[in-house]
Design a protein around this motif. Structure first.
Motif: not given
Length: 445
Positions: A105-106, A215, A225, A412
């Motif tokens: 996930s981000n 994004h 997204t 990330p």
């Protein structure tokens, strides 16, 4: 007559005396040798196993050394033995078949995996050194075999690509960020995450090779997204992560795709395909942040054979490609393509991996660290870390998995490892495992 009797007794008597003397000589020699052997046994050898039966006691120095190299059979030593590489941080278990893809996930707090057992698993990763992780399992519709996964909105929803008899489908599951609590079992099973949207036969009967997400922050993009699905044929589709709306389709026209990626700012799409050229498209956003069109804007020419994998740099201005021609190329795509300015090759680096016959090996997957310094690449079951600037090998895990590696992804942003923030790489394999790895040091190069 008496004389003959004495003579007959004398001969056996003399023979018996001589035989006894010879036996005593041999017995004395044996006892001396036995005492000498006992004297040369190291004291530590007999002390090492005083309670063992004589037939299993160590009898020489070699056996003594071997005994001291046996690992202690406690849990900590077993875990240490499994971590065969110094960058190996942890292993995420629970899969019952080959893991086909993974995605962070981000916010790097969750890691989603898809498995050939037909399930999606979301791991909550608060610290990579934890002994256990909270897991949310989602079972796909019957007959669906997942091939790709990407987080859609933050860490609360995932998009899964799955193959069935009629073709590939996309499913978006919401509310996946909070695994159900282990307590309160008497309340019954909690409802699984719902499918918010889905699409069937998105690439005809062809399978989806991979999903990639970014994004939309370029230009008037609103941060939504954007997800791309790359088919094993020649088409790539663009989707809005939250609504599921199809935003566009591009065709590589290169016989078959190997994989595709989208730049972190949601602006460019690049595809590695059957031929040596890499095609790049731009997603054009309208003033209202919607996607206006997807146009082919440039082509990366320089490789002499098919490009097996590629990835965008964190700044979205460079692309790194690996080819069957034995080279890695770093491209600058921050050019005025509308004025026919061509992308430039910044560096050409040799692939530093050869088989037993001396032939160059090809890379199957690649991913660049969030700071843009380390390039992680795989070939079969081998994992390698390269310096992006020089191409130097920073470290290698010869058998990172017990079988082929099926996917890799960097978190990330940093994740605590024993409380210390660190860049973490995730790898998935056919051995039913997902592994977490630390980034190697780059300073020495």
């Amino acid at each position: 007559m008496a004389a003959s009797l004495v003579s007959s007794l004398t001969v056996p008597l003399i023979s018996a005396v001589l035989g006894g003397a010879i036996a005593l000589v041999f017995l004395a020699g044996y006892l001396r040798r036995k005492r000498a052997a006992i004297a040369h046994i190291p004291p530590s050898a007999t002390a090492a196993a005083p309670d063992q039966p004589k037939h299993v006691r160590p009898s020489n120095q070699a056996h003594h050394k071997k005994g001291h190299t046996r690992p202690h059979h406690n849990a900590a030593d077993k875990d240490a033995a499994k971590k065969h590489h110094h960058l190996d941080v942890n292993t995420l278990r629970g899969h019952t078949d080959s893991v086909t893809a993974l995605h962070f996930s981000n916010d790097a707090a969750n890691l989603a995996t898809v498995c050939a057992d037909g399930a999606v698993r979301v791991f909550r990763i608060d610290d990579t050194s934890s002994k256990s992780f909270k897991i949310l399992r989602i079972n796909l519709p019957a007959g669906a075999h997942p091939t790709g996964v990407a987080f859609s909105e933050g860490s609360s929803s995932v998009v899964v690509a799955a193959q069935a008899l009629l073709g590939s489908s996309l499913y978006m599951y919401a509310d996946v960020s909070a695994p159900p609590p282990a307590q309160n079992k008497q309340q019954g099973k909690l409802s699984p995450p719902e499918i918010k949207w889905s699409h069937q036969k998105i690439h005809g009967k062809e399978s989806v090779i991979n999903l990639a997400a970014a994004h939309a922050t370029h230009g008037p993009g609103d941060g939504s997204t954007i997800i791309i699905s790359c088919s094993e044929a020649t088409d790539i589709k663009v989707w809005h992560g939250k609504s599921g709306k199809e935003l566009g389709t591009v065709d590589t026209n290169q016989l078959k795709n190997n994989m595709a990626d989208i730049s972190p700012n949601g602006r460019f799409i690049a595809a590695a395909a059957f031929t040596a050229d890499v095609k790049v498209w731009e997603i054009v956003y309208s003033k209202d942040s919607s996607v206006k069109e997807v146009n082919k804007v440039m082509q990366l020419k320089g490789h002499k054979s098919a490009v097996t994998c590629l990835c965008f740099a964190p700044n979205s201005e460079q692309i790194i490609t690996a080819s069957k021609d034995g080279s890695i190329r770093v491209w600058n795509i921050n050019v005025r393509y509308h004025l026919d300015e061509d992308p430039k090759t910044l560096r050409v680096l040799p692939i530093p991996l050869h088989d037993s016959k001396g032939s160059v090996c090809q890379y199957d997957h690649m991913s660049i660290s969030p700071d843009g310094k380390v390039l992680a690449v795989t070939s079969g079951s081998m994992l390698q870390w390269l310096c992006v600037e020089t191409g130097a090998v920073l470290d290698t895990a010869e058998k990172a998995h017990e079988g082929d590696i099926t996917g890799i992804a960097w978190a990330p942003q940093t994740i605590p490892n024993g409380g210390v923030p660190a860049f973490i790489l995730g790898t998935a394999g056919v051995d039913k495992k997902v592994k977490l790895w630390l980034a190697p040091e780059v300073g020495s190069t």
